[in-house]
Design an enzyme around this catalytic site. Structure first.
Site, PDB file in Angstrom:
ATOM      1  N   TYR A  77       0.956  -1.226   0.134  1.00  0.00           N
ATOM      2  CA  TYR A  77       0.215  -0.008   0.082  1.00  0.00           C
ATOM      3  C   TYR A  77       0.968   0.846  -0.238  1.00  0.00           C
ATOM      4  O   TYR A  77       1.773   1.364   0.730  1.00  0.00           O
ATOM      5  CB  TYR A  77      -0.645   0.224   1.557  1.00  0.00           C
ATOM      6  CG  TYR A  77      -2.030   1.046   1.431  1.00  0.00           C
ATOM      7  CD1 TYR A  77      -3.121   1.657   0.068  1.00  0.00           C
ATOM      8  CD2 TYR A  77      -1.815   2.115   2.010  1.00  0.00           C
ATOM      9  CE1 TYR A  77      -3.633   2.484   0.273  1.00  0.00           C
ATOM     10  CE2 TYR A  77      -2.779   2.901   2.759  1.00  0.00           C
ATOM     11  CZ  TYR A  77      -3.770   3.189   1.423  1.00  0.00           C
ATOM     12  OH  TYR A  77      -4.256   4.606   1.153  1.00  0.00           O
ATOM     13  N   ASP A 107       8.849   4.126   0.364  1.00  0.00           N
ATOM     14  CA  ASP A 107       7.869   4.733   0.674  1.00  0.00           C
ATOM     15  C   ASP A 107       7.969   4.435   2.519  1.00  0.00           C
ATOM     16  O   ASP A 107       7.665   3.848   3.500  1.00  0.00           O
ATOM     17  CB  ASP A 107       6.537   4.051   0.318  1.00  0.00           C
ATOM     18  CG  ASP A 107       5.477   4.594   0.979  1.00  0.00           C
ATOM     19  OD1 ASP A 107       5.560   5.613   2.105  1.00  0.00           O
ATOM     20  OD2 ASP A 107       4.234   3.887   0.701  1.00  0.00           O
ATOM     21  N   LYS A 117       2.507  10.915   8.342  1.00  0.00           N
ATOM     22  CA  LYS A 117       2.919   9.835   9.955  1.00  0.00           C
ATOM     23  C   LYS A 117       2.878  10.691  11.575  1.00  0.00           C
ATOM     24  O   LYS A 117       2.725  11.630  11.775  1.00  0.00           O
ATOM     25  CB  LYS A 117       2.325   8.684   9.374  1.00  0.00           C
ATOM     26  CG  LYS A 117       1.482   8.122   8.419  1.00  0.00           C
ATOM     27  CD  LYS A 117       0.717   6.809   8.825  1.00  0.00           C
ATOM     28  CE  LYS A 117      -0.270   6.471   8.078  1.00  0.00           C
ATOM     29  NZ  LYS A 117      -1.461   5.571   8.260  1.00  0.00           N
TER      30      LYS A 117
END
Ligand code: PLP
Length: 461
Positions: free
Chosen positions: A170, A272, A300
């Protein structure tokens, strides 16, 4: 974390037959969470599925949480939970960390955004460039923006269109990331997106036509993808440690192999680190593994609970934003609140001493889980990375998506519900997700969690 459960709306009917030993746990869950269920019904009148992100659709229903502080969250029925999910692994700082809240409070008093540069932008840029070994950086608000802009920069620099990603991994909302190899024989408990080629309706095939797939931890599959698309692949994007299929650790030499293939093929390597970023330690994954990327995307944990992300890396690539007409824009980019939160998080919260503590707490938690698993004779094991970890319901190791699908995904809901019934939110929302230890978790939190798991483990045999 499930990508899409939209064909499976939350149901107020317990799915288990009464004879199932777990039915009692389900009844207990419904009784404890009646307020959440009624909030869901109210919310569904005006919100599709009653939530604002499909990740929050849960079977049988999500908890509605009223407040959060430190390592704890409180639901609308008045139950407190030790929260190891931490907003999909965002809150390495824990909930409402005083240093972050104070920095934000001070900032809010003198404005939240102007869409003109604030002097703190350069301060934060210098800080993250130094810490994560980036030449140049741009701030955004979400991980999805960060990964998409990193890919845009890579495409502009290489003059190529295609993106290589790993199956079932993802990378946020960018449509080019929502392609996978559909599993025809979905195992029980598997998230339904695993059965789909394009993970969401509304994404035209043309938008995934430049996406190529390989398998995480399988260098041969990366080589094959480059071979099948010679001179076409602008970038390979990956989580160096996958945090979205439980925790998958890179095999020895895998990251270096990927690095070498990208160099040989002229493709940009993008890490990522939106989810795994900051979890392994003070520095970025490039430093941790000794294998640098060309570009990284982060979000995040760097924001301590406020929306801020970044993408950045090699000067010659990022300079394209100045020299090659690569557009990166955003009204909320580098808004003053996000900058203040990230600055406080990186300087006052994610400190060497706090990392030592988080890692020690994670070790105690993981060791405790392992001991209980062994005593109960469960087919399960625990994998940790830095401040995070995940439990796999299988004895065999899990290196990639094929191994992941062979785990007993159907056991996950029992683990989840059993732990919730005992005041522990053991990880974020699905079998693909992970737990994270924040700077505000304590040894007491671990003890309470393990006490709960001692009771739940026999239900998972
Ligand atoms: C690895 C990874 N990349 C990108 C994203 C997207 O981040 P956001 O939800 O902030 O857009 C996520 C979100 O969970 C993620 O885990």
């Amino acid at each position: 974390m499930s990508l899409d459960r939209s064909t499976q709306p939350p149901t107020p009917v317990a799915p288990l037959p009464a004879a199932d030993p777990f039915a009692g746990e389900m009844r207990r869950f419904y009784a404890r969470t009646a307020g959440s269920l009624s909030e869901l019904e109210r919310a569904r009148r005006h919100l599709p599925a009653g939530v604002c992100s499909n990740f929050r659709m849960m079977d049988p229903h999500p908890l509605f949480l009223r407040s959060a502080r430190g390592s704890r969250v409180l639901d609308v029925d008045g139950h407190e939970y030790i929260d190891w999910g931490l907003a999909q692994s965002t809150l390495l700082a824990g909930h409402a960390h005083p240093a972050v809240i104070e920095a934000v409070r001070r900032q809010v008093g003198s404005g939240t955004m102007t869409c003109y540069p604030h002097p703190r932008t350069a301060d934060l840029a210098a800080l993250v460039c130094e810490r994560f070994r980036l030449d140049l950086v741009r701030f955004v608000n979400t991980g999805s923006e960060a990964t998409q802009f990193a890919v845009r920069v890579a495409r502009a620099a290489t003059g190529r269109d295609s993106v290589l990603k790993f199956d079932a991994c993802y990378h946020g909302n960018g449509p080019e990331f929502w392609l996978g190899k559909p599993e025809t024989d979905l195992p029980a408990g598997a998230p339904e997106w695993m059965g789909q080629e394009i993970y969401s309706a509304g994404i035209p095939r043309a938008l995934v036509s430049k996406t190529c797939l390989a398998e995480y931890n399988d260098l041969e599959s990366v080589r094959a993808a480059f071979h099948e698309h010679p001179g076409e692949i602008a970038a390979l994007i990956l989580e160096p440690v996958v945090f979205n299929l439980g925790v998958l650790l890179p095999r020895q030499g895998f990251l270096q192999g990927v690095r070498d293939l990208c160099d040989r093929e002229g493709a940009v390597l993008i890490y990522d680190e939106v989810k795994m970023g900051c979890k392994l330690g003070l520095l970025g994954a490039g430093e941790y593994f000794g294998v640098p990327a060309d570009l990284v995307a982060m979000a995040k944990s760097i924001g301590g609970g406020f929306p801020i992300g970044l993408f950045g890396g090699r000067r010659d690539l990022m300079e394209g934003i100045e020299t090659r007409n690569v557009k990166h824009v955003g009204t909320y980019a580098a808004n003053h609140v996000g900058l203040a939160a990230a600055h406080a998080t990186l300087t006052e919260v994610l400190t060497p001493g706090n990392y030592d503590r988080m890692f020690a707490v994670n070790q105690t938690l993981a060791d405790g889980y392992r001991e209980i698993i062994a005593r109960a004779g469960l087919e399960a094991h625990v994998v940790t990375a830095g401040a995070s970890g995940s439990m796999f319901f299988s004895r065999g190791p899990v290196h990639g998506v094929a191994d992941f699908k062979r785990t007993r995904l159907d056991k996950w809901q029992r683990f989840w519900i059993g732990m919730l019934n005992r005041g522990v939110l053991p990880q974020a929302q699905g079998p693909e997700d992970i737990w994270t230890v924040s700077v505000q978790h304590s040894d007491d939190d671990v003890e309470t969690t393990l006490r709960a798991f001692r009771e739940v483990a026999p239900l998972l045999a």
